[in-house]
Design an enzyme around this catalytic site. Structure first.
Site, PDB file in Angstrom:
ATOM      1  N   HIS A 147     -44.603 100.475  87.580  1.00 60.96           N
ATOM      2  CA  HIS A 147     -45.512 100.271  88.637  1.00 60.96           C
ATOM      3  C   HIS A 147     -46.949 100.083  88.390  1.00 60.96           C
ATOM      4  CE1 HIS A 147     -42.487 101.494  91.554  1.00 60.96           C
ATOM      5  NE2 HIS A 147     -42.089 102.488  90.824  1.00 60.96           N
ATOM      6  N   CYS A 213     -46.162  94.399  88.603  1.00 69.40           N
ATOM      7  CA  CYS A 213     -46.587  93.542  90.096  1.00 69.40           C
ATOM      8  C   CYS A 213     -48.218  93.128  89.707  1.00 69.40           C
ATOM      9  CB  CYS A 213     -46.378  94.424  91.131  1.00 69.40           C
ATOM     10  SG  CYS A 213     -44.885  95.028  91.598  1.00 69.40           S
TER      11      CYS A 213
END
Length: 327
Positions: A147, A213
């Site tokens: 993440h 991301c």
């Protein structure tokens, strides 16, 4: 008339018997004697006159590079080769360290989600390894994902975009094996347009792709619109360092010879002897000594040179240089 007929038949019978029986009497004309060809044989070279290498070539037909080996050794050496190849295969990474961005995190195995995407750990401070793909360090593209942030703040790969070409990171498995990777480049892709085969597929290199991301956060889909991929290549493997054999010891130089002690290692197949020019530092190989020869060579030392011996193993890797100890 009948008398003449009987006499004629008798004469014909005698002539016939003569031609039949005459060869049996050995009265054939003598044939000229055939001179037997003399076979010239080259005398074999006495064993005591053969050099050690010539004797070894006769006794041991198998070779690895320039080193003769016994046929019975081949099976053992094949097993050793396989063990070493197994060590060079990929590993299941258990931890990642990226000093330049302050990452030191545990790695867990992940798979494919119901939507077809790669899964990531629930713990935002951990990294996921895509287990259905390639192992770290294997030929191909292994993939690790983490993440970038969470509802509470930055996550494990928050600063992944700060990595540059030449930066390094380390992967470690559960047994302590370490692999060092060097960044080759970074790329960003719109999520639906990422080249999946290029990121997850086969390669002739041993690659690891770090993914997180990036880009704007799209509230409609609950995710960022792009993916950042950092590609890195294996440059060091602690298992590979173990391949080199120990160096020979107890080197002794006399007025006429150089000798040393053998290395006790089943994987060692021989030794190479070098001379090194003291002025230029250049080295030249002087001799090859097999496992079955005396660990010595005739040598008249040159004061402008120094000498060293290395052990060579079944992978043809040389040990560290073993020099003659200074008195």
């Amino acid at each position: 008339m009948r008398q003449y007929l009987i006499m004629g038949l008798a004469t014909a019978l005698c002539i016939t018997l003569f031609f039949i029986l005459d060869p049996l009497n050995g009265n054939n004309p003598e044939k000229p004697e055939t001179k037997q060809q003399e076979t010239v044989q080259t005398a074999a070279k006495p064993a005591e006159q053969k050099t050690p290498s010539e004797r070894l070539d006769t006794q041991y037909k198998d070779k690895i590079a320039e080193f003769p080996v016994r046929p019975a050794q081949q099976e053992k050496l094949s097993e050793l080769r396989q063990e070493r190849l197994d060590n060079l295969e990929g590993m299941k990474p258990a931890r990642i360290s990226i000093p330049s961005i302050g990452v030191d995190a545990a790695i867990e195995e992940t798979g494919v989600l119901d939507n077809g995407e790669m899964g990531v750990p629930e713990d935002v401070d951990q990294v996921g390894w895509f287990e259905p793909g390639f192992k770290a360090g294997a030929e191909g593209n292994a993939v690790l994902a983490g993440h970038v942030d969470s509802l509470t703040g930055p996550a494990v790969f928050y600063e992944l975009d700060q990595l540059e070409k030449g930066d390094q990171f380390t992967l470690t498995d559960a047994d302590g094996r370490e692999m060092v990777f060097e960044v080759r480049g970074t790329s960003s892709y719109i999520t639906d347009e990422a080249p999946v085969e290029e990121i997850f597929g086969r390669s002739d290199q041993r690659m690891v792709n770090l993914i997180t991301c990036t880009g704007d956060f799209n509230r409609d889909i609950g995710s960022h619109e792009e993916r950042l991929v950092v590609s890195a290549e294996l440059i060091s493997d602690s298992a590979m360092k173990e391949q080199a054999p120990d160096a020979p010891d107890n080197l002794k130089l006399t007025a006429s010879s150089l000798s040393w002690h053998a290395v006790r290692d089943d994987a060692v197949i021989g030794y190479r002897v070098y001379e090194e020019d003291l002025e230029s530092g250049e080295s030249e190989q002087l001799a090859t000594v097999s496992l079955f020869e005396r660990k010595s060579i005739p040598l008249e030392a040159d004061e402008s040179k120094r000498y060293y011996v290395v052990a060579v193993n079944v992978d043809l890797k040389e040990s560290k240089k073993a020099y003659i100890p200074e008195e």
